[in-house]
Design a protein around this motif. Structure first.
Motif, PDB file in Angstrom:
ATOM      1  N   TYR A  75      36.944   6.795  33.929  1.00  0.00           N
ATOM      2  CA  TYR A  75      36.249   7.257  35.131  1.00  0.00           C
ATOM      3  C   TYR A  75      36.801   8.644  35.434  1.00  0.00           C
ATOM      4  CZ  TYR A  75      34.790   2.409  35.594  1.00  0.00           C
ATOM      5  OH  TYR A  75      34.245   1.166  35.364  1.00  0.00           O
ATOM      6  N   MET A  76      36.034   9.656  35.049  1.00  0.00           N
ATOM      7  CA  MET A  76      36.543  11.016  35.026  1.00  0.00           C
ATOM      8  C   MET A  76      36.574  11.645  36.415  1.00  0.00           C
ATOM      9  SD  MET A  76      37.265  11.542  31.862  1.00  0.00           S
ATOM     10  CE  MET A  76      37.368  13.333  31.732  1.00  0.00           C
ATOM     11  N   PRO A  77      37.537  12.562  36.634  1.00  0.00           N
ATOM     12  CA  PRO A  77      37.554  13.308  37.886  1.00  0.00           C
ATOM     13  C   PRO A  77      36.568  14.472  37.827  1.00  0.00           C
ATOM     14  CG  PRO A  77      39.338  14.052  36.489  1.00  0.00           C
ATOM     15  CD  PRO A  77      38.649  12.924  35.747  1.00  0.00           C
ATOM     16  N   ALA A  78      36.265  15.035  38.990  1.00  0.00           N
ATOM     17  CA  ALA A  78      35.607  16.336  39.017  1.00  0.00           C
ATOM     18  C   ALA A  78      36.649  17.386  38.633  1.00  0.00           C
ATOM     19  CB  ALA A  78      35.047  16.619  40.401  1.00  0.00           C
ATOM     20  N   ILE A  79      36.216  18.388  37.875  1.00  0.00           N
ATOM     21  CA  ILE A  79      37.119  19.422  37.363  1.00  0.00           C
ATOM     22  C   ILE A  79      36.624  20.781  37.829  1.00  0.00           C
ATOM     23  CG2 ILE A  79      38.096  20.479  35.298  1.00  0.00           C
ATOM     24  CD1 ILE A  79      38.992  17.680  35.483  1.00  0.00           C
ATOM     25  N   GLN A  80      37.509  21.567  38.442  1.00  0.00           N
ATOM     26  CA  GLN A  80      37.119  22.897  38.908  1.00  0.00           C
ATOM     27  C   GLN A  80      38.144  23.930  38.480  1.00  0.00           C
ATOM     28  OE1 GLN A  80      36.313  23.407  43.171  1.00  0.00           O
ATOM     29  NE2 GLN A  80      37.324  25.387  43.076  1.00  0.00           N
ATOM     30  N   GLY A  81      37.677  25.005  37.866  1.00  0.00           N
ATOM     31  CA  GLY A  81      38.531  26.156  37.597  1.00  0.00           C
ATOM     32  C   GLY A  81      38.619  27.008  38.847  1.00  0.00           C
ATOM     33  N   PHE A 121      37.604  28.791  26.998  1.00  0.00           N
ATOM     34  CA  PHE A 121      38.532  27.842  27.618  1.00  0.00           C
ATOM     35  C   PHE A 121      37.729  26.688  28.203  1.00  0.00           C
ATOM     36  CE2 PHE A 121      41.405  26.058  30.734  1.00  0.00           C
ATOM     37  CZ  PHE A 121      42.632  26.138  30.095  1.00  0.00           C
ATOM     38  N   ALA A 122      38.125  25.457  27.842  1.00  0.00           N
ATOM     39  CA  ALA A 122      37.355  24.267  28.223  1.00  0.00           C
ATOM     40  C   ALA A 122      37.933  23.574  29.451  1.00  0.00           C
ATOM     41  CB  ALA A 122      37.306  23.283  27.059  1.00  0.00           C
ATOM     42  N   GLY A 123      37.048  23.031  30.261  1.00  0.00           N
ATOM     43  CA  GLY A 123      37.506  22.193  31.358  1.00  0.00           C
ATOM     44  C   GLY A 123      38.035  20.863  30.849  1.00  0.00           C
ATOM     45  N   ILE A 124      37.281  20.226  29.932  1.00  0.00           N
ATOM     46  CA  ILE A 124      37.668  18.942  29.337  1.00  0.00           C
ATOM     47  C   ILE A 124      37.570  19.060  27.825  1.00  0.00           C
ATOM     48  CG2 ILE A 124      37.148  16.474  29.178  1.00  0.00           C
ATOM     49  CD1 ILE A 124      35.732  16.742  31.896  1.00  0.00           C
ATOM     50  N   ILE A 138      28.350  26.748  36.435  1.00  0.00           N
ATOM     51  CA  ILE A 138      29.206  27.931  36.330  1.00  0.00           C
ATOM     52  C   ILE A 138      30.036  27.848  35.051  1.00  0.00           C
ATOM     53  CG2 ILE A 138      30.647  29.559  37.605  1.00  0.00           C
ATOM     54  CD1 ILE A 138      30.131  28.016  40.109  1.00  0.00           C
ATOM     55  N   VAL A 139      29.401  27.551  33.944  1.00  0.00           N
ATOM     56  CA  VAL A 139      30.040  27.534  32.636  1.00  0.00           C
ATOM     57  C   VAL A 139      29.168  28.350  31.683  1.00  0.00           C
ATOM     58  CG1 VAL A 139      31.112  25.272  32.973  1.00  0.00           C
ATOM     59  CG2 VAL A 139      28.850  25.410  31.935  1.00  0.00           C
ATOM     60  N   LYS A 140      29.799  28.905  30.650  1.00  0.00           N
ATOM     61  CA  LYS A 140      28.984  29.580  29.634  1.00  0.00           C
ATOM     62  C   LYS A 140      28.299  28.547  28.746  1.00  0.00           C
ATOM     63  CE  LYS A 140      28.920  32.635  25.668  1.00  0.00           C
ATOM     64  NZ  LYS A 140      29.676  33.429  24.687  1.00  0.00           N
ATOM     65  N   TYR A 148      31.336  16.266  38.218  1.00  0.00           N
ATOM     66  CA  TYR A 148      31.081  17.693  38.055  1.00  0.00           C
ATOM     67  C   TYR A 148      32.226  18.385  37.328  1.00  0.00           C
ATOM     68  CZ  TYR A 148      26.878  17.926  40.897  1.00  0.00           C
ATOM     69  OH  TYR A 148      25.607  17.784  41.370  1.00  0.00           O
ATOM     70  N   THR A 149      31.868  19.306  36.433  1.00  0.00           N
ATOM     71  CA  THR A 149      32.811  20.223  35.805  1.00  0.00           C
ATOM     72  C   THR A 149      32.246  21.621  35.980  1.00  0.00           C
ATOM     73  OG1 THR A 149      33.508  18.589  34.152  1.00  0.00           O
ATOM     74  CG2 THR A 149      33.939  20.905  33.662  1.00  0.00           C
ATOM     75  N   TYR A 150      33.024  22.501  36.608  1.00  0.00           N
ATOM     76  CA  TYR A 150      32.488  23.832  36.838  1.00  0.00           C
ATOM     77  C   TYR A 150      33.584  24.889  36.847  1.00  0.00           C
ATOM     78  CZ  TYR A 150      33.291  22.342  41.771  1.00  0.00           C
ATOM     79  OH  TYR A 150      33.807  21.837  42.924  1.00  0.00           O
ATOM     80  N   ALA A 151      33.128  26.122  36.535  1.00  0.00           N
ATOM     81  CA  ALA A 151      33.979  27.315  36.486  1.00  0.00           C
ATOM     82  C   ALA A 151      34.929  27.303  35.287  1.00  0.00           C
ATOM     83  CB  ALA A 151      34.741  27.504  37.792  1.00  0.00           C
ATOM     84  N   PHE A 152      34.384  26.965  34.116  1.00  0.00           N
ATOM     85  CA  PHE A 152      35.110  27.077  32.849  1.00  0.00           C
ATOM     86  C   PHE A 152      34.179  27.696  31.816  1.00  0.00           C
ATOM     87  CE2 PHE A 152      37.415  23.639  34.944  1.00  0.00           C
ATOM     88  CZ  PHE A 152      38.735  23.990  34.723  1.00  0.00           C
TER      89      PHE A 152
END
Length: 218
Positions: free
Chosen positions: A93-99, A113-116, A160-162, A130-134
């Motif tokens: 159960y993954m967390p939300a990840i923010q750069g 550079f990867a968030g996960i 907000i990722v490439k 959500y995963t954002y800013a990576f």
């Protein structure tokens, strides 16, 4: 379950992963699959990357991990799976990840550079957030003699990722195949301010490396 304390929670969270992994390895194979690392809901600041070992399931529902470390490399913030083995039949159960901090114009030296980073794991289920800013939201890249295969990813969101999801083949036989993605999405790109995702899915790998990236389904 570790309550995180202080400004930078990296050391405390890594200790949670390491301790749980060591305890899991000390028991039999059946009990090992029941080892869980759990965080209380909340927001946790991290100045360094984290690695979850080969024997630890995650329960980080309603958790936000905010990464303030350097993204000027080809590394990752949260790596799941270690060298020298593979996670099998795990539940995450993954967390939300923010750069952090971030703006809408990503520097060129942060795009890899990867968030996960999922490394050496198979036949597992991942409930996303959500995963954002990576530079890369979700990187599937194994060691050269292992795999990221037969996993099920549910409800991952990227912004907000490439690159939303990158499949990276490695030498000599590091394959990334037979993964299923359900209800996953990324925002559309905007040329005005960089908001969104430039590349949805990217298949790539080492020059001359193994290209076993077949039968991934969306």
């Amino acid at each position: 379950s570790y309550p995180a304390t202080g400004t930078d929670n990296s050391t405390v969270l890594q200790a949670l992963f390491d301790t749980t992994n060591e305890m899991a390895q000390a028991v039999g194979s059946v009990a090992r699959k029941q080892a869980w690392a759990k965080l209380h809901p909340g927001s946790y600041r991290c100045n360094s990357g984290l690695t979850d070992g080969n024997y630890v399931n995650l329960d980080m529902c309603c958790v936000l991990l905010r990464y303030f470390g350097s993204r000027a490399s080809s590394g990752a913030f949260l790596t799941i799976g270690e060298t020298g083995g593979a996670i099998e039949t795990g539940t995450f159960y993954m967390p939300a990840i923010q750069g952090s901090p971030f703006d809408f114009d990503m520097p060129a030296n942060e795009v890899n550079f990867a968030g996960i980073h999922l490394k050496n794991c198979g036949s597992s289920i991942f409930y996303g957030d959500y995963t954002y800013a990576f530079g890369i939201g979700l990187l599937l890249k194994s060691d050269g003699d292992s795999y990221v295969a037969h996993n099920h990813f549910i409800n991952f969101k990227f912004s907000i990722v490439k690159t939303a999801i990158e499949f990276f083949g490695t030498s000599p036989i590091g394959w990334v195949n037979e993964n299923v993605f359900t209800n996953c999405n990324w925002t559309a790109t905007s040329t005005e301010n960089g908001w969104g995702t430039l590349i949805g899915i990217h298949f790539t790998g080492e020059v001359g490396g193994y290209n076993g990236q077949n039968n991934n389904r969306f």
